[in-house]
Design an enzyme around this catalytic site. Structure first.
Site, PDB file in Angstrom:
ATOM      1  CG  ASP A  58      41.549  39.627  40.446  1.00 50.31           C
ATOM      2  OD1 ASP A  58      42.582  39.805  39.774  1.00 50.31           O
ATOM      3  OD2 ASP A  58      41.092  38.499  40.719  1.00 50.31           O
ATOM      4  CG  HIS A  61      40.643  41.984  45.194  1.00 47.69           C
ATOM      5  ND1 HIS A  61      41.291  41.098  46.031  1.00 47.69           N
ATOM      6  CD2 HIS A  61      39.829  41.239  44.398  1.00 47.69           C
ATOM      7  CE1 HIS A  61      40.889  39.864  45.758  1.00 47.69           C
ATOM      8  NE2 HIS A  61      39.999  39.919  44.781  1.00 47.69           N
TER       9      HIS A  61
END
Length: 277
Positions: free
Chosen positions: A98, A243
């Protein structure tokens, strides 16, 4: 990203927002090998042995410069909760990243995925896309699937419907211009969903995707901790949250280099959703 410190503070406040309960997996279709990733459902017996990456099989021509009209999305049924796992047939898992792309971390993650001939999902923020278009083009070239993660990574539950629409639609436009097609998946920042997000996502042709295992890399707990969480959480159907932006992601980069070969050595097949046509 300019808001790295803000993201980190928000995440610490909202860590509980991702506890969503179990969700169904209907409608999730997975890609198998490099030749058929754009069109094939994974067979129940599992995919064939991994083959050499053939980027030409995935190449999507960027549309930058052509402008509107945009691709008309196929509207989907509105879900009331996000998809949290993939079908459990075989030993399939999915890696997701992400907040990117980020020039300091995303290239290293892409390099590791390429080394092991693995594809993943990247949920992108529009404000990062427009300053790192070459990384999004590389994702398309190497067969990764990208999803919509809004433009500025806001807390959607504090916004009105028009504001949420703008965040989502502008990001889908940026993805289409750079990746080559509109995204078919959406992930709410912080895992904080509301009715408007589900409705708007369906109108824009995007399924809501959450996760099964949170690597907690956003807390920078140490590379070893991230590796342990992913390896201990590994199981058929698991979707891993990591992430590649939103803060210092050097631990995420190092952890992937450790847990990815472990997962492959233990018989897991890392896959991505099949493109809907």
């Amino acid at each position: 990203m300019q808001k790295d410190q803000l993201f980190t503070r928000r995440r610490l406040l909202l860590a509980g927002a991702a506890a969503l309960g179990a969700a169904g997996t209907a409608g999730v279709v997975l890609a198998s090998d490099a030749e058929d990733a754009a069109r094939t459902v994974v067979p129940a017996a599992g995919p064939p042995p991994r083959s050499a990456l053939k980027s030409s099989a995935f190449r999507l021509q960027p549309l930058t410069g052509y402008g509107p009209p945009r691709t008309e999305p196929r509207k989907l049924r509105v879900r009331t909760e996000p998809i949290m796992e993939i079908p459990k047939s075989g030993r399939h898992m999915m890696l997701t990243f992400d907040d990117g792309p980020n020039p300091n971390y995303t290239p290293h993650i892409l390099d590791t995925l390429a080394k092991y001939d693995v594809r993943a999902m990247f949920f992108l923020c529009g404000e990062c896309i427009v300053v790192n278009r070459e990384l999004v083009a590389r994702m398309a070239e190497e067969g990764h699937v990208v999803g919509n993660h809004t433009w500025t990574h806001p807390l959607l539950t504090t916004m009105n419907r028009s504001e949420i629409r703008d965040e989502m639609a502008s990001t889908s436009d940026a993805i289409e211009d750079t990746y080559g097609e509109r995204p078919q998946w959406f992930r709410a920042p912080y895992g904080a969903w509301n009715r408007a997000a589900f409705q708007l996502g369906a109108e824009m042709g995007m399924e809501p995707m959450a996760w099964t295992v949170d690597s907690t890399d956003w807390t920078t707990p140490g590379t070893r901790t991230i590796v342990d969480i992913v390896e201990h959480g590994a199981a058929p159907g698991v979707v891993v949250l990591s992430h590649d932006a939103g803060g210092d992601r050097s631990q995420s980069v190092k952890a992937l280099r450790e847990y990815l070969p472990y997962l492959l050595d233990n018989g897991y097949h890392l896959t991505v959703p099949r493109r809907r046509t």
